[in-house]
Write a protein that holds these residues in place. Structure first.
Motif, short mmCIF file in Angstrom:
data_model
loop_
_atom_site.label_atom_id
_atom_site.label_comp_id
_atom_site.label_asym_id
_atom_site.label_seq_id
_atom_site.Cartn_x
_atom_site.Cartn_y
_atom_site.Cartn_z
N ALA A 53 0.81 -1.21 0.00
CA ALA A 53 0.00 0.00 0.00
C ALA A 53 0.85 1.27 0.00
O ALA A 53 0.31 2.37 -0.03
CB ALA A 53 -0.92 0.00 1.23
N ASP A 54 2.16 1.11 0.03
CA ASP A 54 3.08 2.26 0.12
C ASP A 54 3.34 2.82 -1.28
O ASP A 54 3.90 2.13 -2.13
CB ASP A 54 4.39 1.80 0.76
N PRO A 55 2.99 4.08 -1.54
CA PRO A 55 3.20 4.64 -2.89
C PRO A 55 4.67 4.73 -3.27
O PRO A 55 5.01 4.65 -4.45
CB PRO A 55 2.56 6.03 -2.80
N TYR A 56 5.58 4.89 -2.28
CA TYR A 56 7.00 4.98 -2.60
C TYR A 56 7.56 3.63 -3.07
O TYR A 56 8.50 3.60 -3.86
CB TYR A 56 7.79 5.48 -1.39
N VAL A 57 6.99 2.54 -2.58
CA VAL A 57 7.43 1.22 -3.02
C VAL A 57 7.12 1.04 -4.50
O VAL A 57 7.96 0.60 -5.29
CB VAL A 57 6.76 0.11 -2.19
N GLU A 58 5.90 1.40 -4.90
CA GLU A 58 5.50 1.29 -6.30
C GLU A 58 6.30 2.25 -7.18
O GLU A 58 6.73 1.89 -8.29
CB GLU A 58 4.00 1.57 -6.44
N LYS A 59 6.53 3.45 -6.67
CA LYS A 59 7.29 4.44 -7.43
C LYS A 59 8.73 3.98 -7.64
O LYS A 59 9.33 4.19 -8.69
CB LYS A 59 7.27 5.79 -6.70
N ARG B 8 9.71 0.89 -7.91
CA ARG B 8 9.67 -0.12 -8.98
C ARG B 8 9.60 0.55 -10.36
O ARG B 8 10.29 0.15 -11.29
CB ARG B 8 8.45 -1.02 -8.81
N MET B 9 8.77 1.57 -10.46
CA MET B 9 8.58 2.24 -11.75
C MET B 9 9.86 2.91 -12.23
O MET B 9 10.14 2.94 -13.43
CB MET B 9 7.46 3.28 -11.63
N LEU B 10 10.64 3.46 -11.30
CA LEU B 10 11.85 4.21 -11.66
C LEU B 10 13.12 3.36 -11.54
O LEU B 10 14.23 3.87 -11.64
CB LEU B 10 11.97 5.45 -10.78
N ASN B 11 12.94 2.06 -11.30
CA ASN B 11 14.05 1.11 -11.24
C ASN B 11 15.02 1.38 -10.09
O ASN B 11 16.22 1.10 -10.20
CB ASN B 11 14.82 1.08 -12.57
N PHE B 12 14.52 1.94 -9.00
CA PHE B 12 15.32 2.02 -7.78
C PHE B 12 15.17 0.72 -7.00
O PHE B 12 14.11 0.10 -7.02
CB PHE B 12 14.88 3.21 -6.91
N ARG B 13 16.20 0.36 -6.30
CA ARG B 13 16.20 -0.94 -5.62
C ARG B 13 15.31 -0.97 -4.39
O ARG B 13 14.88 -2.03 -3.97
CB ARG B 13 17.63 -1.34 -5.26
N CYS B 14 15.08 0.18 -3.78
CA CYS B 14 14.12 0.24 -2.68
C CYS B 14 13.65 1.68 -2.49
O CYS B 14 14.21 2.62 -3.06
CB CYS B 14 14.69 -0.35 -1.38
N ASP C 41 29.29 6.09 0.35
CA ASP C 41 27.97 5.65 0.79
C ASP C 41 28.15 4.49 1.76
O ASP C 41 28.54 3.39 1.38
CB ASP C 41 27.14 5.23 -0.42
N CYS C 42 27.88 4.74 3.05
CA CYS C 42 28.05 3.73 4.10
C CYS C 42 26.71 3.06 4.41
O CYS C 42 25.70 3.75 4.54
CB CYS C 42 28.60 4.37 5.38
N GLY C 43 26.73 1.76 4.56
CA GLY C 43 25.48 1.04 4.77
C GLY C 43 24.64 1.06 3.51
O GLY C 43 23.45 1.32 3.55
N ALA C 44 25.28 0.77 2.39
CA ALA C 44 24.70 1.05 1.07
C ALA C 44 23.68 0.03 0.58
O ALA C 44 22.85 0.35 -0.27
CB ALA C 44 25.81 1.19 0.03
N ALA C 45 23.76 -1.21 1.04
CA ALA C 45 22.86 -2.26 0.50
C ALA C 45 21.40 -1.91 0.76
O ALA C 45 21.07 -1.35 1.81
CB ALA C 45 23.19 -3.61 1.15
N PRO C 46 20.53 -2.20 -0.21
CA PRO C 46 20.75 -2.91 -1.49
C PRO C 46 21.25 -2.02 -2.62
O PRO C 46 21.39 -2.50 -3.74
CB PRO C 46 19.36 -3.46 -1.80
N GLY C 47 21.48 -0.73 -2.36
CA GLY C 47 22.11 0.11 -3.37
C GLY C 47 21.30 1.26 -3.90
O GLY C 47 21.70 1.91 -4.87
N SER C 48 20.16 1.58 -3.28
CA SER C 48 19.33 2.66 -3.83
C SER C 48 19.98 4.04 -3.66
O SER C 48 19.89 4.88 -4.56
CB SER C 48 17.94 2.65 -3.19
#
Length: 254
Positions: free
Chosen positions: A49-55, A57-63, A87-94
């Motif tokens: 239900a989180d709009p940022y999660v869907e966004k 995915r649409m913009l190919n960001f990892r999270c 970038d410290c603590g970078a995983a998964p890379g967004s």
């Protein structure tokens, strides 16, 4: 040509129905996960239900966390083409994806200066174009920091980012102390490796030690501000300390 009349009430009602359908669909999926705990189902409902999660995915960001850094950079201009970023603590890379794009480390803009991004995390994660990845390494260890120094090869860092957080124990005071200690580790490395006027972003959980941490950072930077991006969930205790304008190494008194 006559423009069609838009019924605002109908538009809002349709948006409401779409939101309800998303949540309903999420609940159905969560309820169908046999053997999953209620907390896992609740997490799935929130994710779907989180709009940022869907966004993301649409913009190919990892999270979804990419939007936290995007918002901070849009407002405070902490990244620019040609910058060297850690970038410290970078995983998964967004955040690494955002940094590589905004500094042109990925080389997408031919006529702009090309930056460099160095990303480190305890976890292994997939490569990001334009970034040097140190997966499976603990930033707080001397070995990891030596590897970073060697890779930088004398270049100074223009921005240090930290989205690091310790594994939560459930003991609030212990968790708060752990994340504060991580912030000091990042600060110490930033002071040793940063160029004058460099920027710093560290994640912190609200606790009584934050004012002291803020004052300690301000000793070395021109400005420090507490920031909670819109993409940071409202029920989360996280916020970020954003420091701009590194003053450079403190001169040794004569």
């Amino acid at each position: 040509m006559r423009q069609p009349v838009v019924n605002l009430s109908n538009c809002l009602f349709k948006r409401f129905l779409q939101t309800q359908n998303t949540v309903k669909h999420a609940k159905q999926q969560a309820n169908n996960l046999k053997g999953k705990s209620k907390s896992s189902q609740d997490w799935l409902i929130r994710q779907l239900a989180d709009p940022y999660v869907e966004k993301a995915r649409m913009l190919n960001f990892r999270c979804r966390s990419a939007f936290k850094l995007l918002e901070m950079d849009d407002k405070y201009k902490i990244l620019k083409p040609g910058d060297v970023v850690l970038d410290c603590g970078a995983a998964p890379g967004s955040w690494t994806q955002v940094a590589a794009e905004r500094t042109n480390a990925n080389g997408k803009v031919e006529r702009a200066p090309r930056g460099a991004v160095y990303s480190i995390d305890l976890l292994h994660f997939h490569a990001v174009p334009g970034a040097t990845i140190f997966g499976g390494m603990d930033f707080t260890t001397p070995l990891a920091q030596q590897r970073l120094r060697e890779s930088l090869a004398g270049r100074q860092v223009n921005c240090v980012l930290s989205d690091m957080a310790p594994n939560a124990t459930g003991v609030r005071m212990l968790d708060q102390e752990s994340i504060t200690n991580l912030c000091y580790e990042v600060l110490k490395f930033a002071l040793a490796m940063s160029a004058p006027q460099a920027n710093l972003v560290v994640k912190i959980w609200d606790n009584g030690d934050v004012p002291k941490l803020e004052r300690d950072i301000l000793c070395h930077y021109e400005k420090v501000k507490r920031v909670k991006p819109r993409a940071s969930r409202g029920d989360s205790a996280e916020h970020f300390l954003l420091a701009r304008g590194y003053k450079g190494p403190t001169p040794v008194p004569a």
